[in-house]
Structures are given as C-alpha cells and as structure tokens.
Design a protein around this motif. Sequence first.
Motif, PDB file in Angstrom:
ATOM      1  N   ASP A  48       0.809  -1.210   0.000  1.00  0.00           N
ATOM      2  CA  ASP A  48       0.000   0.000   0.000  1.00  0.00           C
ATOM      3  C   ASP A  48       0.847   1.266   0.000  1.00  0.00           C
ATOM      4  OD1 ASP A  48      -2.781  -0.707  -0.054  1.00  0.00           O
ATOM      5  OD2 ASP A  48      -2.520  -1.556   1.950  1.00  0.00           O
ATOM      6  N   SER A  49       0.261   2.309  -0.537  1.00  0.00           N
ATOM      7  CA  SER A  49       0.854   3.638  -0.467  1.00  0.00           C
ATOM      8  C   SER A  49       0.907   4.090   0.988  1.00  0.00           C
ATOM      9  CB  SER A  49       0.015   4.617  -1.289  1.00  0.00           C
ATOM     10  OG  SER A  49       0.385   5.957  -1.008  1.00  0.00           O
ATOM     11  N   SER A  50       1.916   4.861   1.302  1.00  0.00           N
ATOM     12  CA  SER A  50       2.037   5.388   2.659  1.00  0.00           C
ATOM     13  C   SER A  50       1.225   6.680   2.838  1.00  0.00           C
ATOM     14  CB  SER A  50       3.514   5.676   2.972  1.00  0.00           C
ATOM     15  OG  SER A  50       4.054   6.607   2.029  1.00  0.00           O
ATOM     16  N   ARG A  51       0.595   7.142   1.755  1.00  0.00           N
ATOM     17  CA  ARG A  51      -0.162   8.386   1.818  1.00  0.00           C
ATOM     18  C   ARG A  51      -1.594   8.141   2.287  1.00  0.00           C
ATOM     19  NH1 ARG A  51       2.070  12.088  -3.162  1.00  0.00           N
ATOM     20  NH2 ARG A  51       4.022  10.976  -3.496  1.00  0.00           N
ATOM     21  N   SER A  52      -2.212   9.198   2.769  1.00  0.00           N
ATOM     22  CA  SER A  52      -3.568   9.061   3.310  1.00  0.00           C
ATOM     23  C   SER A  52      -4.580   8.768   2.202  1.00  0.00           C
ATOM     24  CB  SER A  52      -3.973  10.333   4.062  1.00  0.00           C
ATOM     25  OG  SER A  52      -3.865  11.468   3.226  1.00  0.00           O
ATOM     26  N   ILE A  53      -4.380   9.342   1.025  1.00  0.00           N
ATOM     27  CA  ILE A  53      -5.242   9.052  -0.122  1.00  0.00           C
ATOM     28  C   ILE A  53      -4.548   7.981  -0.948  1.00  0.00           C
ATOM     29  CG2 ILE A  53      -6.307   9.971  -2.212  1.00  0.00           C
ATOM     30  CD1 ILE A  53      -6.398  12.693  -0.866  1.00  0.00           C
ATOM     31  N   ARG A  54      -5.158   6.793  -1.014  1.00  0.00           N
ATOM     32  CA  ARG A  54      -4.513   5.670  -1.682  1.00  0.00           C
ATOM     33  C   ARG A  54      -5.528   4.849  -2.467  1.00  0.00           C
ATOM     34  NH1 ARG A  54      -2.690   2.482   3.670  1.00  0.00           N
ATOM     35  NH2 ARG A  54      -2.213   4.622   4.261  1.00  0.00           N
ATOM     36  N   ILE A  55      -4.997   3.920  -3.262  1.00  0.00           N
ATOM     37  CA  ILE A  55      -5.833   3.039  -4.061  1.00  0.00           C
ATOM     38  C   ILE A  55      -6.461   1.982  -3.164  1.00  0.00           C
ATOM     39  CG2 ILE A  55      -5.876   1.448  -6.018  1.00  0.00           C
ATOM     40  CD1 ILE A  55      -5.203   4.403  -6.656  1.00  0.00           C
ATOM     41  N   ILE A  56      -7.766   1.793  -3.316  1.00  0.00           N
ATOM     42  CA  ILE A  56      -8.465   0.763  -2.547  1.00  0.00           C
ATOM     43  C   ILE A  56      -8.466  -0.537  -3.361  1.00  0.00           C
ATOM     44  CG2 ILE A  56     -10.608   0.088  -1.432  1.00  0.00           C
ATOM     45  CD1 ILE A  56      -9.196   2.476  -0.167  1.00  0.00           C
ATOM     46  N   SER A  57      -7.790  -1.553  -2.851  1.00  0.00           N
ATOM     47  CA  SER A  57      -7.729  -2.842  -3.532  1.00  0.00           C
ATOM     48  C   SER A  57      -7.436  -3.908  -2.484  1.00  0.00           C
ATOM     49  CB  SER A  57      -6.634  -2.842  -4.605  1.00  0.00           C
ATOM     50  OG  SER A  57      -5.362  -2.638  -4.010  1.00  0.00           O
ATOM     51  N   GLN A  58      -7.521  -5.161  -2.885  1.00  0.00           N
ATOM     52  CA  GLN A  58      -7.241  -6.231  -1.954  1.00  0.00           C
ATOM     53  C   GLN A  58      -6.632  -7.426  -2.666  1.00  0.00           C
ATOM     54  OE1 GLN A  58     -10.947  -7.390  -0.185  1.00  0.00           O
ATOM     55  NE2 GLN A  58     -11.827  -8.156  -2.080  1.00  0.00           N
ATOM     56  N   ILE A  59      -5.796  -8.169  -1.942  1.00  0.00           N
ATOM     57  CA  ILE A  59      -5.219  -9.392  -2.477  1.00  0.00           C
ATOM     58  C   ILE A  59      -6.362 -10.375  -2.745  1.00  0.00           C
ATOM     59  CG2 ILE A  59      -3.726 -11.362  -1.980  1.00  0.00           C
ATOM     60  CD1 ILE A  59      -2.017  -9.487  -0.276  1.00  0.00           C
ATOM     61  N   GLY A  60      -6.342 -10.968  -3.920  1.00  0.00           N
ATOM     62  CA  GLY A  60      -7.425 -11.849  -4.337  1.00  0.00           C
ATOM     63  C   GLY A  60      -8.474 -11.131  -5.168  1.00  0.00           C
ATOM     64  N   GLY A  61      -8.377  -9.807  -5.215  1.00  0.00           N
ATOM     65  CA  GLY A  61      -9.313  -9.034  -6.030  1.00  0.00           C
ATOM     66  C   GLY A  61      -9.063  -9.257  -7.515  1.00  0.00           C
ATOM     67  N   ARG A  62     -10.097  -9.061  -8.300  1.00  0.00           N
ATOM     68  CA  ARG A  62     -10.011  -9.283  -9.740  1.00  0.00           C
ATOM     69  C   ARG A  62     -10.448  -8.053 -10.522  1.00  0.00           C
ATOM     70  NH1 ARG A  62     -10.072 -14.720 -11.634  1.00  0.00           N
ATOM     71  NH2 ARG A  62      -9.738 -16.216  -9.938  1.00  0.00           N
ATOM     72  N   ASN A  63      -9.880  -7.916 -11.721  1.00  0.00           N
ATOM     73  CA  ASN A  63     -10.260  -6.841 -12.618  1.00  0.00           C
ATOM     74  C   ASN A  63     -10.197  -7.346 -14.062  1.00  0.00           C
ATOM     75  OD1 ASN A  63     -11.030  -4.398 -11.354  1.00  0.00           O
ATOM     76  ND2 ASN A  63      -8.923  -4.010 -10.721  1.00  0.00           N
ATOM     77  N   PRO A  64     -10.843  -6.641 -14.977  1.00  0.00           N
ATOM     78  CA  PRO A  64     -10.747  -7.012 -16.390  1.00  0.00           C
ATOM     79  C   PRO A  64      -9.312  -6.826 -16.898  1.00  0.00           C
ATOM     80  CG  PRO A  64     -12.579  -5.506 -16.007  1.00  0.00           C
ATOM     81  CD  PRO A  64     -11.754  -5.503 -14.760  1.00  0.00           C
ATOM     82  N   THR A  65      -9.002  -7.453 -18.012  1.00  0.00           N
ATOM     83  CA  THR A  65      -7.655  -7.343 -18.584  1.00  0.00           C
ATOM     84  C   THR A  65      -7.502  -6.130 -19.499  1.00  0.00           C
ATOM     85  OG1 THR A  65      -8.363  -8.812 -20.374  1.00  0.00           O
ATOM     86  CG2 THR A  65      -7.208  -9.823 -18.515  1.00  0.00           C
ATOM     87  N   TYR A  66      -8.510  -5.861 -20.324  1.00  0.00           N
ATOM     88  CA  TYR A  66      -8.379  -4.907 -21.419  1.00  0.00           C
ATOM     89  C   TYR A  66      -8.242  -3.456 -20.979  1.00  0.00           C
ATOM     90  CZ  TYR A  66     -13.325  -3.862 -20.640  1.00  0.00           C
ATOM     91  OH  TYR A  66     -14.513  -3.487 -20.076  1.00  0.00           O
ATOM     92  N   CYS A  67      -8.651  -3.159 -19.732  1.00  0.00           N
ATOM     93  CA  CYS A  67      -8.662  -1.761 -19.291  1.00  0.00           C
ATOM     94  C   CYS A  67      -7.757  -1.521 -18.089  1.00  0.00           C
ATOM     95  CB  CYS A  67     -10.090  -1.323 -18.969  1.00  0.00           C
ATOM     96  SG  CYS A  67     -10.896  -2.354 -17.713  1.00  0.00           S
ATOM     97  N   THR A  68      -6.844  -2.451 -17.806  1.00  0.00           N
ATOM     98  CA  THR A  68      -5.885  -2.287 -16.712  1.00  0.00           C
ATOM     99  C   THR A  68      -4.474  -2.411 -17.261  1.00  0.00           C
ATOM    100  OG1 THR A  68      -6.039  -4.668 -16.213  1.00  0.00           O
ATOM    101  CG2 THR A  68      -7.438  -3.187 -14.942  1.00  0.00           C
ATOM    102  N   GLY A  69      -3.549  -1.697 -16.651  1.00  0.00           N
ATOM    103  CA  GLY A  69      -2.162  -1.752 -17.118  1.00  0.00           C
ATOM    104  C   GLY A  69      -1.596  -3.147 -17.025  1.00  0.00           C
ATOM    105  N   VAL A  70      -1.770  -3.793 -15.869  1.00  0.00           N
ATOM    106  CA  VAL A  70      -1.211  -5.126 -15.691  1.00  0.00           C
ATOM    107  C   VAL A  70      -1.942  -6.132 -16.581  1.00  0.00           C
ATOM    108  CG1 VAL A  70      -2.671  -5.865 -13.761  1.00  0.00           C
ATOM    109  CG2 VAL A  70      -0.317  -6.684 -13.909  1.00  0.00           C
ATOM    110  N   GLY A  71      -3.221  -5.903 -16.818  1.00  0.00           N
ATOM    111  CA  GLY A  71      -3.956  -6.778 -17.726  1.00  0.00           C
ATOM    112  C   GLY A  71      -3.397  -6.708 -19.134  1.00  0.00           C
ATOM    113  N   LYS A  72      -3.036  -5.519 -19.565  1.00  0.00           N
ATOM    114  CA  LYS A  72      -2.488  -5.347 -20.917  1.00  0.00           C
ATOM    115  C   LYS A  72      -1.139  -6.041 -21.081  1.00  0.00           C
ATOM    116  CE  LYS A  72      -4.658  -0.832 -21.616  1.00  0.00           C
ATOM    117  NZ  LYS A  72      -4.375   0.608 -21.743  1.00  0.00           N
ATOM    118  N   VAL A  73      -0.268  -5.955 -20.069  1.00  0.00           N
ATOM    119  CA  VAL A  73       1.037  -6.617 -20.220  1.00  0.00           C
ATOM    120  C   VAL A  73       0.877  -8.128 -20.208  1.00  0.00           C
ATOM    121  CG1 VAL A  73       2.359  -4.683 -19.271  1.00  0.00           C
ATOM    122  CG2 VAL A  73       1.602  -6.516 -17.741  1.00  0.00           C
ATOM    123  N   LEU A  74      -0.135  -8.626 -19.491  1.00  0.00           N
ATOM    124  CA  LEU A  74      -0.399 -10.063 -19.491  1.00  0.00           C
ATOM    125  C   LEU A  74      -0.983 -10.502 -20.832  1.00  0.00           C
ATOM    126  CD1 LEU A  74      -1.858 -10.410 -15.890  1.00  0.00           C
ATOM    127  CD2 LEU A  74       0.335 -11.309 -16.688  1.00  0.00           C
TER     128      LEU A  74
END
Length: 262
Positions: free
Chosen positions: A126-152
């Motif tokens: 996680d970011s050490s800043r107070s405003i950070r990305i909300i996510s969790q281990i085991g969470g899922r997202n689409p491939t086509y619209c995410t950076g990591v999805g595109k590299v995969l």
Amino acid sequence: MTDEIKLSNKKQIQSLARAAYILEFIAKNHNSASLTQISKNLGLSKSTVHGLISTLEDFNYVYQDQTTGLYQLGLKLFEMGQVVYASMDLRTIAYPVLVELSRQYEETVHLALLSGNEVVYIEKVDSSRSIRIISQIGGRNPTYCTGVGKVLLAGLPVDKVEKIVETTGMKKLTPNTIDNLSDLKCCLAEVAQQGYAFDLEEIEMGLRCIAAPIKNHRGITIAGISLSGPTNRLPDELLPQLATDVVNAAHRISEKLGFKDN
C-alpha cells in the motif's frame, strides 16, 4: 469405508466431499483408477460414483482413457496447481522489490497473474499516503482496461486474446476505455514492443497505472507488476520515468526467476 462417507464438519456438502475423495483416491492410486475401484474403495455405488465422476469430467478435473477405460486427473487440476505454486514462489521473490518500488514513489504497487479471463492480484504494498488506491489481495479486474492486464495479454497469442475478449466483452467503463478488439490489438502490439503498459483513467477516472511484465526462465510472461495512484500524483511528465522504474523492477524479479535478456 461405509456406504456413506462421513463428513468431518457439519457444514460440508456431501456431494463435494465425495468428489474430493474421488480426486484424492485417483491421485493416491498412481493417477489411474477404474469405476469399480473407486466405488469399492470409497464405499459408494457405481451409479453414484459415475454421476460424480461425469460431472468432474465436464469440468476437466478428470478424464477417462478411452483405451483402458481408467480415470486420471485432468489438466484443470494441473493448471490450478501451477497457479498456486507459481504465486507462492513468486510472491516471496517479488515482495522486496515491490516494497522498494512503493517506497520510492509512495504509491500502491501490485503483483498480479492472469487467472481465467481476469487479472487477479496476489500481492500488494500500500501507499504510505492518506489518499490511496483501494484494492485487496485476491481481487479481480478485467484485462483490457488495466495496465497489468495489458502486459499479461501482450504475452499471449492473438487467438487467446480474442477468446478472452469474446468471453468477457469490452465494456466502456470511462471515456478513455478501449472498447473494441482492433484498438486493443494495436495497443498490445505497442505494449509488447515497449515493454510496459499504461492505464490512463481507463478503468476509473482519476486513477493511473503503469505496469510491466514478469517473465520466467523461458522468457514467457507469467505475471505483472503495476504502480497505481491518483492522476494528480502521476502527471504526464512523470510517466516516462515511472515506466523506466517499473520495467526495471519487473526485470529484477524476472532475473531472480532465471530470465536472461539476450
């Protein structure tokens, strides 16, 4: 064993417990067993076993050798086992690099794999800043619209990419989302050439992400890492340096997995 397999926990579902026993028996029987053997050793009728094993066949957890008639464990179990094995080893190797990258920019860093047709996050810092990305281990997202999805996706054959997109669709989540296969293919060709991908407010407005592939000793993309943060903290002028640092981090992990960049 009696005609009724005794459940060790009242919350267990009998049919699932029986299916688990069948898989375990086949594995312990040198990965080969007949319907009669399974029925006898589990204390279940042949009709019951046949119904269970037919369902397991439908989901590729077992298959029947057409020559011998014996049942063996299917490739689905191997694929799932590979994901578990890779993620366990990969997380251990990658974590120190993820921490370093996150501290460098004070932003959230993810480690992700392709699971089925989606991206699944197997580690995060996680970011050490107070405003950070909300996510969790085991969470899922689409491939086509995410950076990591595109590299995969960029590491897959075109026909596999087409199949994934056909299955999931390409819903336009923001005005910046790529929503057609033709544009996605052009994007993936660029990602493959440059070695990194951006998500510039494509899955959520106000969020940016830079990702790079992790490769194994055979040069095959097996995972990806990404650095994500609010758009105002990841401005255009910072993106080139971010891309360089994320690529370098991914390369360091790849090298620990035996990858050699010729």
